[in-house]
Design a protein around this motif. Structure first.
Motif, PDB file in Angstrom:
ATOM      1  N   CYS A   1      14.935  -1.880  -9.244  1.00  0.00           N
ATOM      2  CA  CYS A   1      14.680  -0.502  -9.652  1.00  0.00           C
ATOM      3  C   CYS A   1      13.432   0.025  -8.962  1.00  0.00           C
ATOM      4  CB  CYS A   1      14.537  -0.418 -11.169  1.00  0.00           C
ATOM      5  SG  CYS A   1      16.110  -0.677 -12.005  1.00  0.00           S
ATOM      6  N   ASP A   2      13.624   1.111  -8.233  1.00  0.00           N
ATOM      7  CA  ASP A   2      12.515   1.732  -7.512  1.00  0.00           C
ATOM      8  C   ASP A   2      11.894   2.792  -8.432  1.00  0.00           C
ATOM      9  OD1 ASP A   2      10.775   3.023  -5.855  1.00  0.00           O
ATOM     10  OD2 ASP A   2      12.258   3.578  -4.329  1.00  0.00           O
ATOM     11  N   GLU A   3      10.795   2.417  -9.043  1.00  0.00           N
ATOM     12  CA  GLU A   3      10.087   3.299  -9.986  1.00  0.00           C
ATOM     13  C   GLU A   3       8.915   4.004  -9.313  1.00  0.00           C
ATOM     14  OE1 GLU A   3      10.353   3.941 -13.471  1.00  0.00           O
ATOM     15  OE2 GLU A   3      11.516   2.287 -14.338  1.00  0.00           O
ATOM     16  N   VAL A   4       8.964   4.110  -7.992  1.00  0.00           N
ATOM     17  CA  VAL A   4       7.843   4.738  -7.272  1.00  0.00           C
ATOM     18  C   VAL A   4       7.613   6.164  -7.775  1.00  0.00           C
ATOM     19  CG1 VAL A   4       7.048   5.573  -5.018  1.00  0.00           C
ATOM     20  CG2 VAL A   4       7.983   3.266  -5.236  1.00  0.00           C
ATOM     21  N   ALA A   5       8.704   6.913  -7.986  1.00  0.00           N
ATOM     22  CA  ALA A   5       8.548   8.281  -8.488  1.00  0.00           C
ATOM     23  C   ALA A   5       8.572   8.327 -10.009  1.00  0.00           C
ATOM     24  CB  ALA A   5       9.646   9.174  -7.926  1.00  0.00           C
ATOM     25  N   THR A   6       9.456   7.546 -10.624  1.00  0.00           N
ATOM     26  CA  THR A   6       9.688   7.669 -12.064  1.00  0.00           C
ATOM     27  C   THR A   6       8.657   6.928 -12.908  1.00  0.00           C
ATOM     28  OG1 THR A   6      11.232   5.826 -11.836  1.00  0.00           O
ATOM     29  CG2 THR A   6      12.190   8.040 -11.906  1.00  0.00           C
TER      30      THR A   6
ATOM     31  N   ILE B   1      18.096   0.986  -6.614  1.00  0.00           N
ATOM     32  CA  ILE B   1      18.366   2.275  -7.251  1.00  0.00           C
ATOM     33  C   ILE B   1      17.088   2.901  -7.802  1.00  0.00           C
ATOM     34  CG2 ILE B   1      18.927   1.109  -9.445  1.00  0.00           C
ATOM     35  CD1 ILE B   1      21.000   3.305  -9.959  1.00  0.00           C
ATOM     36  N   GLU B   2      17.042   4.225  -7.766  1.00  0.00           N
ATOM     37  CA  GLU B   2      16.002   4.976  -8.476  1.00  0.00           C
ATOM     38  C   GLU B   2      16.523   5.156  -9.906  1.00  0.00           C
ATOM     39  OE1 GLU B   2      14.405   8.604  -6.141  1.00  0.00           O
ATOM     40  OE2 GLU B   2      16.192   7.989  -5.055  1.00  0.00           O
ATOM     41  N   PRO B   3      15.850   4.630 -10.901  1.00  0.00           N
ATOM     42  CA  PRO B   3      16.382   4.712 -12.268  1.00  0.00           C
ATOM     43  C   PRO B   3      16.249   6.104 -12.896  1.00  0.00           C
ATOM     44  CG  PRO B   3      14.273   3.576 -12.264  1.00  0.00           C
ATOM     45  CD  PRO B   3      14.611   3.860 -10.832  1.00  0.00           C
TER      46      PRO B   3
ATOM     47  N   ASP C   1       0.765  -1.246   0.000  1.00  0.00           N
ATOM     48  CA  ASP C   1       0.000   0.000   0.000  1.00  0.00           C
ATOM     49  C   ASP C   1       0.797   1.299   0.000  1.00  0.00           C
ATOM     50  OD1 ASP C   1       0.748  -0.406   2.688  1.00  0.00           O
ATOM     51  OD2 ASP C   1      -1.172  -1.393   3.077  1.00  0.00           O
ATOM     52  N   ALA C   2       2.124   1.217  -0.059  1.00  0.00           N
ATOM     53  CA  ALA C   2       2.920   2.457  -0.125  1.00  0.00           C
ATOM     54  C   ALA C   2       4.238   2.153  -0.813  1.00  0.00           C
ATOM     55  CB  ALA C   2       3.183   3.002   1.282  1.00  0.00           C
ATOM     56  N   GLY C   3       4.903   3.189  -1.260  1.00  0.00           N
ATOM     57  CA  GLY C   3       6.202   2.994  -1.883  1.00  0.00           C
ATOM     58  C   GLY C   3       7.173   2.343  -0.912  1.00  0.00           C
ATOM     59  N   ALA C   4       7.134   2.791   0.343  1.00  0.00           N
ATOM     60  CA  ALA C   4       8.052   2.247   1.342  1.00  0.00           C
ATOM     61  C   ALA C   4       7.828   0.746   1.534  1.00  0.00           C
ATOM     62  CB  ALA C   4       7.883   2.979   2.672  1.00  0.00           C
ATOM     63  N   THR C   5       6.589   0.322   1.561  1.00  0.00           N
ATOM     64  CA  THR C   5       6.334  -1.109   1.754  1.00  0.00           C
ATOM     65  C   THR C   5       6.755  -1.880   0.501  1.00  0.00           C
ATOM     66  OG1 THR C   5       4.016  -0.871   1.043  1.00  0.00           O
ATOM     67  CG2 THR C   5       4.443  -0.801   3.411  1.00  0.00           C
TER      68      THR C   5
ATOM     69  N   GLY D   1      19.806   8.415  -2.421  1.00  0.00           N
ATOM     70  CA  GLY D   1      18.589   7.694  -2.806  1.00  0.00           C
ATOM     71  C   GLY D   1      17.498   7.885  -1.768  1.00  0.00           C
ATOM     72  N   TYR D   2      16.272   7.795  -2.223  1.00  0.00           N
ATOM     73  CA  TYR D   2      15.140   7.828  -1.295  1.00  0.00           C
ATOM     74  C   TYR D   2      14.210   6.690  -1.675  1.00  0.00           C
ATOM     75  CZ  TYR D   2      10.969   9.145   1.227  1.00  0.00           C
ATOM     76  OH  TYR D   2       9.872   9.111   2.062  1.00  0.00           O
ATOM     77  N   HIS D   3      13.892   5.853  -0.695  1.00  0.00           N
ATOM     78  CA  HIS D   3      13.066   4.682  -0.996  1.00  0.00           C
ATOM     79  C   HIS D   3      11.899   4.538  -0.034  1.00  0.00           C
ATOM     80  CE1 HIS D   3      15.996   3.568  -4.033  1.00  0.00           C
ATOM     81  NE2 HIS D   3      16.948   3.779  -3.147  1.00  0.00           N
ATOM     82  N   GLY D   4      11.626   5.578   0.741  1.00  0.00           N
ATOM     83  CA  GLY D   4      10.521   5.507   1.692  1.00  0.00           C
ATOM     84  C   GLY D   4      11.031   5.589   3.119  1.00  0.00           C
ATOM     85  N   ASP D   5      10.116   5.567   4.074  1.00  0.00           N
ATOM     86  CA  ASP D   5      10.463   5.916   5.453  1.00  0.00           C
ATOM     87  C   ASP D   5      10.371   4.787   6.465  1.00  0.00           C
ATOM     88  OD1 ASP D   5      11.164   8.517   4.829  1.00  0.00           O
ATOM     89  OD2 ASP D   5       9.074   9.171   4.845  1.00  0.00           O
TER      90      ASP D   5
ATOM     91  N   ALA E   1       4.402   2.769  -6.929  1.00  0.00           N
ATOM     92  CA  ALA E   1       3.310   3.178  -6.029  1.00  0.00           C
ATOM     93  C   ALA E   1       2.703   4.465  -6.572  1.00  0.00           C
ATOM     94  CB  ALA E   1       3.805   3.351  -4.595  1.00  0.00           C
ATOM     95  N   LYS E   2       3.259   5.600  -6.154  1.00  0.00           N
ATOM     96  CA  LYS E   2       2.706   6.927  -6.451  1.00  0.00           C
ATOM     97  C   LYS E   2       1.683   6.996  -7.602  1.00  0.00           C
ATOM     98  CE  LYS E   2       6.127   9.789  -4.190  1.00  0.00           C
ATOM     99  NZ  LYS E   2       7.431   9.261  -3.848  1.00  0.00           N
ATOM    100  N   GLY E   3       2.131   6.834  -8.858  1.00  0.00           N
ATOM    101  CA  GLY E   3       1.221   7.055  -9.985  1.00  0.00           C
ATOM    102  C   GLY E   3       0.347   5.860 -10.335  1.00  0.00           C
TER     103      GLY E   3
HETATM  104  C1  LIG Z   1       7.903   8.540  -2.613  1.00  0.00           C
HETATM  105  C2  LIG Z   1       8.910   7.488  -2.844  1.00  0.00           C
HETATM  106  C3  LIG Z   1       8.920   6.312  -2.069  1.00  0.00           C
HETATM  107  C4  LIG Z   1       8.022   6.128  -0.886  1.00  0.00           C
HETATM  108  O1  LIG Z   1       6.677   6.024  -1.234  1.00  0.00           O
HETATM  109  P1  LIG Z   1       5.559   6.178  -0.091  1.00  0.00           P
HETATM  110  O2  LIG Z   1       4.298   5.804  -0.780  1.00  0.00           O
HETATM  111  O3  LIG Z   1       5.613   7.618   0.330  1.00  0.00           O
HETATM  112  O4  LIG Z   1       5.947   5.253   0.998  1.00  0.00           O
HETATM  113  C5  LIG Z   1       9.812   5.324  -2.407  1.00  0.00           C
HETATM  114  N1  LIG Z   1      10.657   5.472  -3.427  1.00  0.00           N
HETATM  115  C6  LIG Z   1      10.684   6.579  -4.199  1.00  0.00           C
HETATM  116  C7  LIG Z   1      11.630   6.662  -5.346  1.00  0.00           C
HETATM  117  C8  LIG Z   1       9.826   7.635  -3.915  1.00  0.00           C
HETATM  118  O5  LIG Z   1       9.873   8.759  -4.634  1.00  0.00           O
END
Ligand SMILES: *Cc1c(COP(=O)(O)O)cnc(C)c1O
Length: 461
Positions: free
Chosen positions: A264-269, A230-232, A124-128, A158-162, A293-295
């Motif tokens: 590859c963490d495509e949560v943002a991209t 990695i965030e691609p 349910d979230a990018g972090a999960t 890098g940012y992958h969630g909290d 996640a996000k989009g």
């Molecule tokens: C926002 C983000 C996350 C975390 O997603 P949440 O839904 O806020 O937990 C993970 N990875 C990337 C690349 C993000 O931009």
């Protein structure tokens, strides 16, 4: 919908809500002492790419409601998908049960990703989604009898969630430093941040020495690295740090040479953000694990997915008493409302040929931004598709940064509000991350408001 309230009634309602917010809410990533001293902007409604506050003022949603909105707000097809699903069921579990909405969503989802990614694990979230990727990679090697492969490599910034796992692979000092004692050890490679190269080199002469540094980590720990996370193409949260072309492909080669997985963490991209449905496509890369996640739901509901290959999936197969099961799951995994709206959003990508329509918008945004490149306080403009960071500097020649307490990024966003645009900065980087549905005229308005903010704030900072 016409707002039936009088101005006085609106103000009264706004004041009541603002007071209650100040009494009860704790906002994420927000210094609450500052917050409590300010009158909050309270969003009451949305319409297309506009957000409408309690006073009836309209703003362009310049960062897609924190990078997740795709088609705009109150899209008839998406609203209808949620309503139709509500008439069936709001939630049932994926633990030991299947559901229509999650099946249809997964089936549609795999049509949009590289063909090797055929297995969908919902959360349910990018972090999960990232947490799941880490545990999946780890358990995969344990189950294969490759027990020494238990370490992870990630990229500084890098940012992958909290959550604690995703913070462990994350690398943003400001956010993550205090939690260091709680984190597991991860090898952080130097950031491919060409404007401020941590290795003090420049392209193309450097021949991407930062990629060699990633490989050196693998070479020094033979057989011990499970995965690179990695965030691609673009690191989002650290300030839209764009990777040099070919970098991601090098990461794929390094993982292959050293027998590790590429995650590859495509949560943002993901979902069109960088100009292709997924960023990995631009480098012809197929990851072993991909998170999104996000989009995914068009920005409607919290739904995330971790996708992987049949090879990894098969590591987990065995008799019940082999205990090869992936013991991980979230109560709301594959929530039917989220899945239904995600399916509807993905259908819009196909029916409206959204990816095909992106180059015109991306080009228009680039043209609108071009004059800013000469601004005396703009150090660098980094754009990948509809994902933009404008890095402000005190001095272009020395790249001297504005001091942290000045909050120039924040000041620029406050100024942009006066021009009818909502933005949220990352430090001294002004972020423009419009919904893919923004028209060329709206994209130009977005840039004009950002420019007005940059002009006003840098003139006095
Ligand atoms: C926002 C983000 C996350 C975390 O997603 P949440 O839904 O806020 O937990 C993970 N990875 C990337 C690349 C993000 O931009």
């Amino acid at each position: 919908m016409k707002d039936p309230l009088t101005d006085a009634a609106r103000l009264e309602r706004h004041r009541r809500l603002a007071a209650a917010d100040h009494r009860h809410l704790w906002h994420p990533f927000t210094q609450m002492q500052d917050w409590l001293g300010e009158d909050p902007l309270i969003i009451d409604r949305g319409e297309g790419v506009e957000l409408i506050d309690t006073m009836g003022r309209r703003y362009l949603d310049g960062v897609s409601s924190l990078w997740c909105n795709v088609h705009g707000h109150r899209v008839p097809e998406l609203d209808e998908a949620v309503r139709a699903q509500l008439d069936r069921i709001a939630h049932s579990t994926l633990l030991g049960l299947a559901s229509t909405a999650s099946i249809e969503c997964a089936e549609e989802l795999v049509r949009h990703v590289p063909p090797a990614l055929t297995r969908v694990f919902f959360s349910d979230a990018g972090a999960t989604a990232v947490e799941i990727a880490i545990k999946m990679a780890f358990q995969h090697f344990q189950l294969r009898g490759d027990e020494r492969r238990r370490e992870f490599v990630s990229i500084t910034g890098g940012y992958h969630g909290d959550t604690i796992g995703s913070v462990s692979v994350g690398g943003i000092d400001l956010f993550h430093r205090i939690f260091k004692p709680l984190l597991f050890d991860v090898h952080h490679a130097p950031q491919p941040y060409c404007y401020r190269c941590p290795l003090g080199k420049t392209l193309p002469g450097c021949a991407m020495a930062c990629a060699d540094a990633v490989e050196a980590i693998f070479a020094a720990r033979p057989g011990q690295i499970a995965a690179l996370v990695i965030e691609p193409l673009m690191q989002g949260a650290d300030g839209m740090i764009a990777q040099p072309p070919g970098y991601l492909k090098r990461m794929r080669q390094i993982c292959d040479r050293h027998g590790a997985l590429l995650c590859c963490d495509e949560v943002a991209t993901g979902w069109g953000r960088t100009g292709t449905t997924f960023a990995v496509e631009q480098e012809g890369v197929v990851p072993d694990i991909m998170t999104m996640a996000k989009g995914l739901t068009g920005g409607y509901l919290p739904l995330a997915a971790t996708l992987t290959t049949e090879t990894i999936f098969e590591s987990f197969l065995g008799s019940f008493d082999s205990r090869r099961t992936f013991f991980h799951g979230h109560t709301y995994a594959g929530n039917p409302l989220g899945c239904a709206v995600a399916t509807a959003s993905m259908k819009l990508f196909r029916d409206r040929r959204i990816i095909e329509g992106l180059p015109a918008r991306i080009g228009a945004l680039a043209r609108a931004l071009a004059p800013l490149a000469d601004h005396p306080h703009v150090g660098e403009i980094r754009q990948r598709g509809l994902m933009v960071g404008v890095e402000l500097v005190r001095d272009r020649a020395t790249k001297a940064e504005y001091e942290y307490p000045l909050r120039v990024g924040h000041q620029v966003c406050l100024e942009a509000r006066r021009h009818g645009v909502l933005l949220r900065p990352l430090g001294n980087v002004v972020v423009l991350l419009p919904p893919l549905a923004m028209t060329v005229a709206q994209l130009e308005q977005l840039v004009a408001a950002a420019r007005a903010g940059i002009d006003a704030v840098t003139a006095r900072a």
